[in-house]
Design an enzyme around this catalytic site. Structure first.
Site, PDB file in Angstrom:
ATOM      1  CB  CYS A  40      -0.911  -0.013   1.228  1.00  0.00           C
ATOM      2  SG  CYS A  40      -1.803   1.534   1.487  1.00  0.00           S
ATOM      3  CE1 TYR A 181      -5.046   1.997  -5.274  1.00  0.00           C
ATOM      4  CE2 TYR A 181      -3.424   3.771  -5.405  1.00  0.00           C
ATOM      5  CZ  TYR A 181      -3.811   2.535  -4.927  1.00  0.00           C
ATOM      6  OH  TYR A 181      -2.964   1.825  -4.111  1.00  0.00           O
TER       7      TYR A 181
END
Length: 312
Positions: A40, A181
């Site tokens: 992440c 994203y």
């Protein structure tokens, strides 16, 4: 971020660890644990500061597995450098920790977050706030040369540059960190085109900025460098293929960003105890994005070299 792509949920826990011993969450040694996933980018930024500040003896640390445990969020299976269980309670997934903090909790089970052993709750699951509390809250327990007030350039968030750093952080977060994203999760060509335009416009702006400076704000690392690094480190390895950010690559099309990235990865760690290189796990990025984020069955091969040497 708008709903045309997706809306990440707002942080559910937003308290703050401070140096004030009378505060709700005082910076006591061995009281807190930082939870991360190595894949992440938002957890990565907190891990960089954790190592930059050399907080290992003051704040606990736990890395979850690369794999999800179904609806229970990230789990613990001992793979990919993760722990085999939560270090506080022996839990096997993050749902158990979130529900320990709040039995009525109904949101997502995200990382990063900081857990308070004493109050048995999550202090914060906001990566931006965690970066700041790790940067300064424990300074009185550190050697003088590690305290922000004594660092060259004024530390990660020097007061004279605070407003400028926060302004840059805002558009980098929107168009670069979340921008990749947006490209990957766009459901229409229109939204994908809009996200790609914003992403590469922002990268062009960063490239121009780094033409005249070593780091984003001069000769010293700031919070802005820490927050940007995880995204740029993932770009050629994961975002180009998995997130469809294939218009231009960092290594071929952005020489100044490429120099900045390699300098942080290869050189800064000589003095920073592996804060950048040691927290960057390219193999986990690739598998994590392919199988967890995008639910693919295959992991892309390349590029062959995750990051190029300084001499290239």
């Amino acid at each position: 971020m708008t709903s045309k792509w997706f809306n990440p949920p707002p942080p559910a826990f937003t308290s703050f660890i401070t140096s004030d011993p009378a505060s709700e969450f005082p910076a006591e040694p061995n009281r807190y644990v930082l939870y991360v996933h190595y894949g992440c980018p938002f957890a990565h930024r907190t891990n960089i500061v954790y190592h930059l500040k050399r907080l290992q003896s003051l704040v606990g640390f736990s890395a979850v597995s690369i794999h999800r445990d179904g609806d229970n969020g990230w789990g613990y299976d001992g793979s990919s450098g993760s722990d085999s269980a939560d270090p506080i309670y022996g839990f096997k997934n993050l749902r158990q920790l979130y529900e320990k903090a709040d039995p009525e909790y109904k949101g997502g089970y995200s990382v990063p977050f900081i857990f308070d052993r004493k109050k048995e709750t999550i202090v914060s699951n906001d990566s931006s706030d965690i970066v700041r509390m790790l940067s300064t809250a424990f300074d009185s327990n550190l050697d003088p040369d590690l305290r922000e007030e004594n660092k060259a350039g004024g530390g990660l968030l020097p007061a004279p540059l605070k407003a400028e750093i926060e302004e840059l952080n805002d558009w980098v977060n929107e168009d670069v960190s979340w921008g990749a994203y947006k490209c990957g999760f766009s459901q229409t060509q229109e939204h994908y085109d809009e996200a790609m335009t914003a992403l590469y416009k922002a990268l062009d702006k960063l490239e121009e900025r780094l033409a005249e400076t070593k780091f984003l704000f001069g000769d010293h690392i700031t919070e802005a460098d820490v927050r940007l690094f995880p995204t740029i480190a993932r770009f050629d390895m994961a975002y180009v293929t998995v997130m469809n950010c294939d218009w231009k690559q960092i290594r071929y099309d952005y020489p100044n960003l490429h120099r900045w990235l390699r300098h942080l990865y290869w050189e800064v760690d000589n003095d920073a105890k592996d804060a950048f290189k040691g927290t960057t796990h390219f193999d986990i990025f690739m598998e994590g994005y392919a199988k967890s984020a995008m639910r693919l069955k295959l992991v892309p091969w390349g590029p062959k070299k995750p990051i190029l040497p300084l001499s290239d």
